[in-house]
Write an enzyme that holds these catalytic residues in place. Sequence first.
Site, PDB file in Angstrom:
ATOM      1  N   GLY A 149       6.040 -11.811  -3.915  1.00 15.39           N
ATOM      2  CA  GLY A 149       5.725 -12.247  -2.562  1.00 15.39           C
ATOM      3  C   GLY A 149       4.353 -12.898  -2.495  1.00 15.39           C
ATOM      4  N   LYS A 150       3.355 -12.251  -3.089  1.00 15.76           N
ATOM      5  CA  LYS A 150       2.007 -12.822  -3.119  1.00 15.76           C
ATOM      6  C   LYS A 150       1.996 -14.150  -3.864  1.00 15.76           C
ATOM      7  CE  LYS A 150      -1.198  -8.905  -2.790  1.00 15.76           C
ATOM      8  NZ  LYS A 150      -2.380  -8.289  -3.429  1.00 15.76           N
ATOM      9  N   GLU A 169      -7.030  -1.722 -14.355  1.00 19.44           N
ATOM     10  CA  GLU A 169      -6.785  -0.669 -13.373  1.00 19.44           C
ATOM     11  C   GLU A 169      -7.517  -0.946 -12.061  1.00 19.44           C
ATOM     12  OE1 GLU A 169      -7.006   4.224 -12.984  1.00 19.44           O
ATOM     13  OE2 GLU A 169      -7.928   3.195 -14.683  1.00 19.44           O
ATOM     14  N   ASP A 182      -7.214  -8.723  -3.451  1.00 22.47           N
ATOM     15  CA  ASP A 182      -6.818  -7.370  -3.073  1.00 22.47           C
ATOM     16  C   ASP A 182      -6.743  -7.323  -1.556  1.00 22.47           C
ATOM     17  OD1 ASP A 182      -6.008  -4.796  -3.881  1.00 22.47           O
ATOM     18  OD2 ASP A 182      -7.905  -3.969  -3.213  1.00 22.47           O
ATOM     19  N   PHE A 208       7.093  -9.443   3.122  1.00 18.44           N
ATOM     20  CA  PHE A 208       7.138  -8.349   2.152  1.00 18.44           C
ATOM     21  C   PHE A 208       6.071  -7.337   2.539  1.00 18.44           C
ATOM     22  CE2 PHE A 208       4.010 -11.310   0.599  1.00 18.44           C
ATOM     23  CZ  PHE A 208       3.031 -10.536  -0.002  1.00 18.44           C
ATOM     24  N   GLY A 209       6.012  -6.240   1.830  1.00 15.21           N
ATOM     25  CA  GLY A 209       5.027  -5.206   2.153  1.00 15.21           C
ATOM     26  C   GLY A 209       5.231  -4.664   3.554  1.00 15.21           C
ATOM     27  N   LYS A 248       3.114 -18.020   8.997  1.00 12.94           N
ATOM     28  CA  LYS A 248       2.468 -16.817   8.473  1.00 12.94           C
ATOM     29  C   LYS A 248       1.219 -17.181   7.669  1.00 12.94           C
ATOM     30  CE  LYS A 248       2.789 -12.972   5.302  1.00 12.94           C
ATOM     31  NZ  LYS A 248       3.498 -12.273   4.207  1.00 12.94           N
ATOM     32  N   ARG A 260      -4.316 -13.185   4.111  1.00 13.60           N
ATOM     33  CA  ARG A 260      -4.338 -13.822   2.792  1.00 13.60           C
ATOM     34  C   ARG A 260      -4.459 -15.333   2.922  1.00 13.60           C
ATOM     35  NH1 ARG A 260      -0.097 -11.745   1.198  1.00 13.60           N
ATOM     36  NH2 ARG A 260      -1.151  -9.897   0.388  1.00 13.60           N
TER      37      ARG A 260
END
Length: 208
Positions: free
Chosen positions: A12-13, A41, A70, A160-161, A183, A189
Amino acid sequence: MDKILIATTNKGKLREFRQIFAQTGIQILSLDDMPERVDVEEDGKTFMENAVKKAEGYGKFYKIPVIAEDSGLEVEALDGYPGVYSARFYEIDFGEKEPVKKDKDTANINKLLRLLANVKKREARFVSVAVFYNPYEEGLIAEGECRGKIALQPRGEKGFGYDPIFVPEGYTKTMAELEPEEKNRISHRGKAVKKLISMLSKVYSLPI
């Protein structure tokens, strides 16, 4: 600069990044395109820490320009949660964990709606931090946010999400009910990445 690695495997991203970068002439790569895989990580306490760590980690390993982003959802009634735990909120012991019956996105949504079941104050915001890192030059950072509220139930299939339960300010539709172009125009984003492209255009003369 003709290629940029987007440090994600989230389809999606990645789709949104390619839509936003469509007019720049830059080829967008994902971690799935890399011949060798390394994991960085995400253990930062803020979106900024996670984005910087990913951008530097992947940039130094692959020796190519990287954008790491992020992002997450902050709900006022939950003191800012899920926040940096947005992607794995279902497994965070916030009262109790949520079983994954369909997929992780659905589990996250179900948990959030359960926690807000009797809550009238449903204000929230999406936050995004996008970091550009070039191993041979200085990096760039851009931020974006989108304010709104949490819907009573999921609606829409286009996002998504948490998109199916997030209603942006000034809208009656959820993010998942909006067309991609709309969107990307208002989303956290979209705002962060467009700011980053504007910065990059001044350094690399990108067509925007």
